[in-house]
Write an enzyme that holds these catalytic residues in place. Structure first.
Site: not given
Length: 247
Positions: A114, A221, A223
């Protein structure tokens, strides 16, 4: 027991209870631990020295540039500030711009997410849209309303470029990814390759063309609950393997 690879994780400069703080949200650290990596949060200061950056990063096996609620300062890529762009972190900007060339020079595995993805583009001379939703023909890539599970749910298709780093990690030609960003790549930096695009043509994944090690940036994202999403899992598996091999 063999020591696990150490991954340097860039911090953001925020105010907490009235005091300046260096912080990283837990999801990035938890994701690294899940894949057998030990994260170390590195503080950021605006007066980052390139020589110090090289010495600092020599202690680590990988570097993660995280997402953030702030944006790269427009002056970094020669732009005037747009009204929608209201959150800076000049200390993080300085650290990222010092650490990126140092990590690539060392052949250190690099994962940029990001804001980190946008920092990577700017470091290579690229520019950014400050409000993608205002660009003709572009989707609104900002997070949807709702709780975090709704915000981080996959919302659009990603088309993966054949023959690239991402295609080497993930066997499918497309995947659905989340979308929680207002900014995005306008002009791609020299020396970077496109790895994936959104349905509106916005670049969503890039790699460093001549990197000697894993060097990938993604706009979404991965994660967030990575073990439950095959593409996210593949990205972290690839990064972890590269960190092990760099030791």
């Amino acid at each position: 027991m063999q020591n696990r690879p150490l991954v340097a994780v860039i911090a953001c400069r925020r105010e907490v209870e009235g005091h300046p703080a260096h912080m990283v949200t837990d999801k990035y650290l938890t994701a690294l631990r899940t894949y057998g990596l030990d994260p170390v949060v590195l503080p950021v200061w605006e007066d980052t020295d390139p020589d110090h950056a090289r010495r600092l990063l020599s202690h680590f096996d990988g570097l993660l540039l995280t997402g953030s609620h702030t944006n790269v300062e427009p002056a970094r890529y020669g732009a005037e500030r747009a009204p929608e762009n209201t959150r800076d972190d000049k200390d993080r900007d300085a650290a990222a711009m010092a650490w990126l060339p140092s990590s690539l020079e060392r052949g250190m595995p690099l994962l940029c997410i990001c804001r980190g993805f946008q920092e990577l583009n700017v470091a290579f001379g690229g520019t950014l849209y400050q409000a993608v939703q205002n660009q003709p023909g572009k989707l609104d890539h900002r997070e949807p309303e709702g709780d975090v599970d709704q915000q981080y749910a996959p919302t659009h298709e990603l088309s993966i470029e054949p023959g690239g780093v991402l295609a080497g990690l993930y066997p499918e030609r497309s995947a659905r990814v989340n979308s929680l960003h207002q900014q995005g790549i306008d002009r791609l930096g020299d020396g970077l390759s496109v790895e994936g695009v959104a349905p509106d043509g916005l670049i969503e994944a890039i790699s460093v063309r001549d990197a000697s090690a894993f060097a990938l940036g993604v706009q979404w994202h991965p994660e967030w609950q990575p073990t439950s999403h095959p593409l996210y899992d593949a990205i972290f598996q690839g990064f972890a393997a590269a960190c092990v091999n760099s030791r």
